[in-house]
Motif scaffolding. Structure first.
Motif, PDB file in Angstrom:
ATOM      1  N   GLU A   1      12.116   8.529  25.944  1.00 32.29           N
ATOM      2  CA  GLU A   1      11.964   9.779  25.653  1.00 32.29           C
ATOM      3  C   GLU A   1      11.892   9.460  24.098  1.00 32.29           C
ATOM      4  OE1 GLU A   1      15.222  11.529  26.472  1.00 32.29           O
ATOM      5  OE2 GLU A   1      15.208  11.957  29.009  1.00 32.29           O
ATOM      6  N   PRO A   2      10.896  10.373  23.542  1.00 31.93           N
ATOM      7  CA  PRO A   2      10.981  10.493  21.616  1.00 31.93           C
ATOM      8  C   PRO A   2      12.823  10.344  21.088  1.00 31.93           C
ATOM      9  CG  PRO A   2       9.605  11.745  22.665  1.00 31.93           C
ATOM     10  CD  PRO A   2      10.240  11.704  23.790  1.00 31.93           C
ATOM     11  N   MET A   3      13.115   9.876  20.021  1.00 30.40           N
ATOM     12  CA  MET A   3      14.084  10.006  19.399  1.00 30.40           C
ATOM     13  C   MET A   3      13.612  11.141  18.460  1.00 30.40           C
ATOM     14  SD  MET A   3      15.139   6.011  18.142  1.00 30.40           S
ATOM     15  CE  MET A   3      16.593   6.841  17.712  1.00 30.40           C
ATOM     16  N   SER A   4      14.888  11.788  18.378  1.00 32.10           N
ATOM     17  CA  SER A   4      14.591  12.915  17.348  1.00 32.10           C
ATOM     18  C   SER A   4      14.943  12.528  16.155  1.00 32.10           C
ATOM     19  CB  SER A   4      16.140  14.210  17.516  1.00 32.10           C
ATOM     20  OG  SER A   4      17.747  13.706  17.398  1.00 32.10           O
TER      21      SER A   4
ATOM     22  N   ASN B   1       0.935  -1.226   0.337  1.00 32.96           N
ATOM     23  CA  ASN B   1      -0.311  -0.247  -0.153  1.00 32.96           C
ATOM     24  C   ASN B   1       1.016   1.348  -0.122  1.00 32.96           C
ATOM     25  OD1 ASN B   1      -1.755   1.675   0.648  1.00 32.96           O
ATOM     26  ND2 ASN B   1      -2.458   1.068   2.609  1.00 32.96           N
ATOM     27  N   TYR B   2       1.113   1.535  -1.157  1.00 31.90           N
ATOM     28  CA  TYR B   2       1.828   3.154  -1.478  1.00 31.90           C
ATOM     29  C   TYR B   2       1.260   4.154  -0.540  1.00 31.90           C
ATOM     30  CZ  TYR B   2       4.950   0.452  -4.823  1.00 31.90           C
ATOM     31  OH  TYR B   2       5.754  -0.081  -5.390  1.00 31.90           O
ATOM     32  N   SER B   3       0.216   4.743  -0.216  1.00 35.70           N
ATOM     33  CA  SER B   3      -0.255   5.425   0.410  1.00 35.70           C
ATOM     34  C   SER B   3      -0.144   5.758   1.946  1.00 35.70           C
ATOM     35  CB  SER B   3      -1.768   5.486   1.089  1.00 35.70           C
ATOM     36  OG  SER B   3      -2.099   4.076   1.203  1.00 35.70           O
ATOM     37  N   GLN B   4       0.555   4.056   2.630  1.00 38.52           N
ATOM     38  CA  GLN B   4       1.406   4.218   4.009  1.00 38.52           C
ATOM     39  C   GLN B   4       2.650   4.286   4.387  1.00 38.52           C
ATOM     40  OE1 GLN B   4      -0.152  -0.267   5.852  1.00 38.52           O
ATOM     41  NE2 GLN B   4       2.473  -0.192   7.115  1.00 38.52           N
ATOM     42  N   LEU B   5       2.971   4.620   2.916  1.00 39.15           N
ATOM     43  CA  LEU B   5       5.258   4.511   3.154  1.00 39.15           C
ATOM     44  C   LEU B   5       4.462   6.330   3.347  1.00 39.15           C
ATOM     45  CD1 LEU B   5       6.175   3.734  -0.617  1.00 39.15           C
ATOM     46  CD2 LEU B   5       6.787   2.920   2.472  1.00 39.15           C
ATOM     47  N   LEU B   6       3.666   6.780   3.661  1.00 37.73           N
ATOM     48  CA  LEU B   6       3.490   8.281   3.688  1.00 37.73           C
ATOM     49  C   LEU B   6       3.306   8.547   5.175  1.00 37.73           C
ATOM     50  CD1 LEU B   6       2.561   9.885   0.393  1.00 37.73           C
ATOM     51  CD2 LEU B   6       5.194   9.841   1.468  1.00 37.73           C
ATOM     52  N   THR B   7       3.323   7.483   5.423  1.00 40.43           N
ATOM     53  CA  THR B   7       2.436   7.482   7.376  1.00 40.43           C
ATOM     54  C   THR B   7       3.259   7.606   8.156  1.00 40.43           C
ATOM     55  OG1 THR B   7       0.603   6.031   6.401  1.00 40.43           O
ATOM     56  CG2 THR B   7       0.566   6.483   8.885  1.00 40.43           C
ATOM     57  N   ASN B   8       3.443   8.924   8.512  1.00 32.47           N
ATOM     58  CA  ASN B   8       4.370   9.037  10.247  1.00 32.47           C
ATOM     59  C   ASN B   8       5.567   8.235   9.895  1.00 32.47           C
ATOM     60  OD1 ASN B   8       5.304   9.036  12.859  1.00 32.47           O
ATOM     61  ND2 ASN B   8       5.240   6.920  13.506  1.00 32.47           N
ATOM     62  N   VAL B   9       6.581   9.580   8.197  1.00 32.96           N
ATOM     63  CA  VAL B   9       7.215   9.376   8.061  1.00 32.96           C
ATOM     64  C   VAL B   9       8.723   9.639   9.087  1.00 32.96           C
ATOM     65  CG1 VAL B   9       9.075  10.343   6.192  1.00 32.96           C
ATOM     66  CG2 VAL B   9       6.765  10.285   5.261  1.00 32.96           C
ATOM     67  N   TRP B  10       8.748  10.782   9.820  1.00 34.23           N
ATOM     68  CA  TRP B  10       9.414  11.014  10.596  1.00 34.23           C
ATOM     69  C   TRP B  10       9.774  10.406  11.750  1.00 34.23           C
ATOM     70  CZ3 TRP B  10      12.864  13.123   7.520  1.00 34.23           C
ATOM     71  CH2 TRP B  10      12.752  13.763   6.617  1.00 34.23           C
ATOM     72  N   GLY B  11       8.524   9.040  11.530  1.00 36.10           N
ATOM     73  CA  GLY B  11       8.509   8.739  13.205  1.00 36.10           C
ATOM     74  C   GLY B  11       8.314   9.255  14.678  1.00 36.10           C
ATOM     75  N   ASN B  12       7.252  10.572  14.083  1.00 34.18           N
ATOM     76  CA  ASN B  12       6.697  10.936  15.256  1.00 34.18           C
ATOM     77  C   ASN B  12       5.440  11.461  15.785  1.00 34.18           C
ATOM     78  OD1 ASN B  12       5.810  12.659  13.221  1.00 34.18           O
ATOM     79  ND2 ASN B  12       7.444  14.369  12.902  1.00 34.18           N
ATOM     80  N   ALA B  13       4.673  10.081  14.978  1.00 34.81           N
ATOM     81  CA  ALA B  13       3.629  10.506  15.492  1.00 34.81           C
ATOM     82  C   ALA B  13       2.860   8.901  14.700  1.00 34.81           C
ATOM     83  CB  ALA B  13       2.849  11.502  15.011  1.00 34.81           C
ATOM     84  N   PRO B  14       2.626   8.162  15.129  1.00 38.22           N
ATOM     85  CA  PRO B  14       3.234   7.939  17.004  1.00 38.22           C
ATOM     86  C   PRO B  14       4.705   8.083  17.025  1.00 38.22           C
ATOM     87  CG  PRO B  14       2.449   5.397  16.458  1.00 38.22           C
ATOM     88  CD  PRO B  14       2.560   6.576  15.432  1.00 38.22           C
ATOM     89  N   ALA B  15       5.498   8.464  18.314  1.00 42.33           N
ATOM     90  CA  ALA B  15       6.930   9.127  17.613  1.00 42.33           C
ATOM     91  C   ALA B  15       7.729   7.824  18.236  1.00 42.33           C
ATOM     92  CB  ALA B  15       7.369  10.106  19.645  1.00 42.33           C
ATOM     93  N   ILE B  16       8.830   7.069  17.895  1.00 43.26           N
ATOM     94  CA  ILE B  16       9.712   6.123  17.955  1.00 43.26           C
ATOM     95  C   ILE B  16      10.320   6.805  19.346  1.00 43.26           C
ATOM     96  CG2 ILE B  16      11.867   5.049  17.218  1.00 43.26           C
ATOM     97  CD1 ILE B  16      10.805   6.373  14.760  1.00 43.26           C
ATOM     98  N   THR B  17      10.784   6.392  20.378  1.00 43.82           N
ATOM     99  CA  THR B  17      11.110   6.757  21.313  1.00 43.82           C
ATOM    100  C   THR B  17      12.146   5.513  21.744  1.00 43.82           C
ATOM    101  OG1 THR B  17       9.596   4.635  22.733  1.00 43.82           O
ATOM    102  CG2 THR B  17       8.635   6.865  22.528  1.00 43.82           C
ATOM    103  N   THR B  18      12.794   5.613  23.124  1.00 41.17           N
ATOM    104  CA  THR B  18      14.327   5.849  23.461  1.00 41.17           C
ATOM    105  C   THR B  18      14.581   5.557  24.616  1.00 41.17           C
ATOM    106  OG1 THR B  18      16.918   4.752  22.941  1.00 41.17           O
ATOM    107  CG2 THR B  18      15.737   6.887  23.276  1.00 41.17           C
ATOM    108  N   VAL B  19      15.495   4.448  25.315  1.00 42.92           N
ATOM    109  CA  VAL B  19      15.784   4.756  27.143  1.00 42.92           C
ATOM    110  C   VAL B  19      16.472   5.892  27.187  1.00 42.92           C
ATOM    111  CG1 VAL B  19      15.484   4.001  29.233  1.00 42.92           C
ATOM    112  CG2 VAL B  19      14.368   3.140  27.380  1.00 42.92           C
ATOM    113  N   VAL B  20      16.566   6.168  28.044  1.00 43.51           N
ATOM    114  CA  VAL B  20      17.701   7.144  28.629  1.00 43.51           C
ATOM    115  C   VAL B  20      17.869   7.812  29.937  1.00 43.51           C
ATOM    116  CG1 VAL B  20      18.685   9.550  28.412  1.00 43.51           C
ATOM    117  CG2 VAL B  20      17.731   8.750  26.045  1.00 43.51           C
ATOM    118  N   GLY B  21      18.810   7.378  30.575  1.00 42.92           N
ATOM    119  CA  GLY B  21      18.175   6.980  32.088  1.00 42.92           C
ATOM    120  C   GLY B  21      17.545   6.736  32.898  1.00 42.92           C
TER     121      GLY B  21
END
Length: 505
Positions: free
Chosen positions: A219-222, A195-215
């Motif tokens: 936290e969301p990954m920049s 589904n090519y339209s899905q390629l444009l879903t959350n392109v930058w990993g912020n909705a939902p946010a891609i997270t990482t564990v810090v300390g």
């Protein structure tokens, strides 16, 4: 990851062949070598490996950065191959010529360990693929059954190479076909069915946010962090880009080497981007990040909705890696043997048996692989561990080669070997070296700190080599004492970080 064998006269003898009177390689054959060198077993895991902590946009940016960086590294190898054909005994020769025997040894040592750990990575991913057909028997590729079977393969290939096998060419041809057909099928099927339209879903990993564990906090990954995350994977995929340069002596026309390197590099880059991007049209980043490796198998099964998708990719991977493993075992033995012949390693490593196989270096290489195979049993993610270590251990060879080009240009020694192009050569060396530094910066600190430790382990071998030379020179020249001090300071820093709980090795 490369499935290449460096075909030098000694390697050919080890395979029962002869390089002296063989047919010359045309442009198409050289392009195939470059592509085949890079498209190794690791390519089957690109969907998960690149999407593990990154959205589609950062993954594309990472491939662009890697493409530019590796292009300049390949350019440096290509230019040096034309300028210094006398330094083609091994990738360490440029470092040795430019910065002395100690740096040359460390580059040879690191490149050799890279090939050893690369073979162990092969073992892990093959066992993981076999788990598809024998569920629970080879869990994660590093349970007890996997360690035993991987060890059998290590020593089985040791026996084959010691026997001076003549089937290397046939086996490698089968391996190339076995890995290209399933990968091409993967790209074509996803290209039609996603589904090519899905390629444009959350392109930058912020909705939902891609997270990482810090300390201890999530936290969301920049976007920058997401771009940096897959860079080690991209370097791992490009190892072997120097394939045509290694075989430049067998090219029908020397100008074809440069063309083949560029064409092969671009073809591999397109393939890598498609393998990394198309899965985002079939699954979300969160889903891709947890697909079991080899992840192309899980993705294709999801797309076609049937087990044959997974079987196709797993069979292709198993045949590909088992065939390529023979070439890599030969390469593991070739590096220390060539280094022994050229005085970078002790002379004992140069010994061959009656079949012209690199016997001593092969036994030592197999022993190193066996030790690493035993250690992966204690790893929570054996595949990631092996490919990260392998990718980082090749960086000293690439950065030393790039810096040697910079040295040639800045000292105007370049003009002794070429009449034009010094500006572009200097730019290539600088950008290639900066890319290598970026790889260290972007990589997981827990793997980066292993590099100075693994290089330091080779010190007794270097001292043995220097004492054996009989030239009555000091073991370390004045400038080499500085290099040694930097290495030991790095080791001390690693120990302190480990004791302080800042890293876990």
């Amino acid at each position: 990851m490369t499935d290449q064998a460096q075909v030098t006269p000694d390697t050919q003898n080890a395979a029962g062949g002869d390089n002296s009177g063989g047919a010359k390689l045309g442009l198409l054959a050289l392009v195939a070598i470059v592509v085949g060198s890079m498209l190794g077993g690791g390519v089957y895991s690109l969907p998960q490996n690149t999407a593990a902590s990154s959205g589609l946009g950062p993954v594309l940016i990472a491939w662009c950065i890697a493409g530019v960086g590796v292009f300049f590294i390949a350019t440096v190898f290509r230019l040096l191959s034309d300028m210094r054909p006398d330094l083609q005994a091994g990738v360490y020769m440029y470092a040795q010529q430019g910065f002395g025997s100690f740096i040359g040894f460390n580059v040879a040592w690191g490149y050799w360990l890279m090939t050893c750990f690369g073979n162990v990575a092969f073992a892990v991913i093959v066992m993981d693929a076999l788990n598809e057909f024998f569920p629970g028997t080879f869990t994660d590729g590093n349970n007890l059954t996997s360690i035993i079977c991987g060890s059998v393969l290590i020593w089985g290939y040791n026996y084959l190479v010691l026997s001076g096998t003549k089937v290397a060419g046939f086996v490698n041809t089968v391996g190339t076909i076995a890995k290209l057909v399933p990968l091409a099928a993967f790209v074509l099927i996803l290209g039609v069915m996603i589904n090519y339209s899905q390629l444009l879903t959350n392109v930058w990993g912020n909705a939902p946010a891609i997270t990482t564990v810090v300390g201890g906090h999530t936290e969301p990954m920049s976007i920058m962090a997401q771009v940096m995350a897959p860079l080690t994977v991209t370097l791992w995929a490009f190892i072997g880009v120097e394939g045509a340069v290694v075989l430049s002596g067998r090219a029908r026309q020397r100008s074809d080497v440069s063309k083949a390197t560029l064409i092969g590099f671009l073809l591999a880059l397109v393939f890598y981007v498609l393998l990394s991007v198309l899965p985002f049209g079939a699954m979300t980043q969160a889903e891709l990040s947890v697909v079991a490796n080899p992840s192309t198998a899980g993705v294709l099964q999801h797309v076609v909705g049937a087990p044959w998708g997974s079987w196709l990719m797993n069979v292709g991977l198993i045949v590909s890696v088992l065939a390529g493993w023979l070439a890599w075992t030969m390469l593991c033995a070739e590096i220390p043997m060539a280094a022994g012949q050229n005085g970078a390693f002790p002379k004992a490593f140069a010994r061959t048996n009656s079949n012209h196989a690199a016997s001593v270096s092969l036994w030592v290489s197999s022993a190193v692989m066996q030790a690493a195979m035993a250690l992966v049993y204690f790893s929570s993610n054996a595949w990631n561990t092996m490919y990260n270590i392998s990718a980082l251990m090749v960086v000293p060879a690439y950065i030393a080669t790039a810096l040697y080009m910079v040295k040639l240009c800045l000292t105007h020694e370049y003009d002794r070997y070429a009449h034009k192009g010094r500006g572009f050569a200097l730019l290539s060396g600088i950008l290639g070296a900066l890319f290598c530094i970026l790889i260290f910066y972007a990589s997981n600190i827990n793997y980066v700190v292993l590099v100075p430790i693994l290089l330091t382990i080779g010190l007794p071998v270097f001292i043995w080599t220097r004492k054996e030379s009989g030239d009555n020179k000091a073991i370390f020249e004045p400038k080499e004492i500085i290099y040694l001090a930097v290495l030991l300071i790095a080791d001390a820093l690693v120990v302190w970080m480990f004791m302080a709980g800042k890293i876990s090795v």
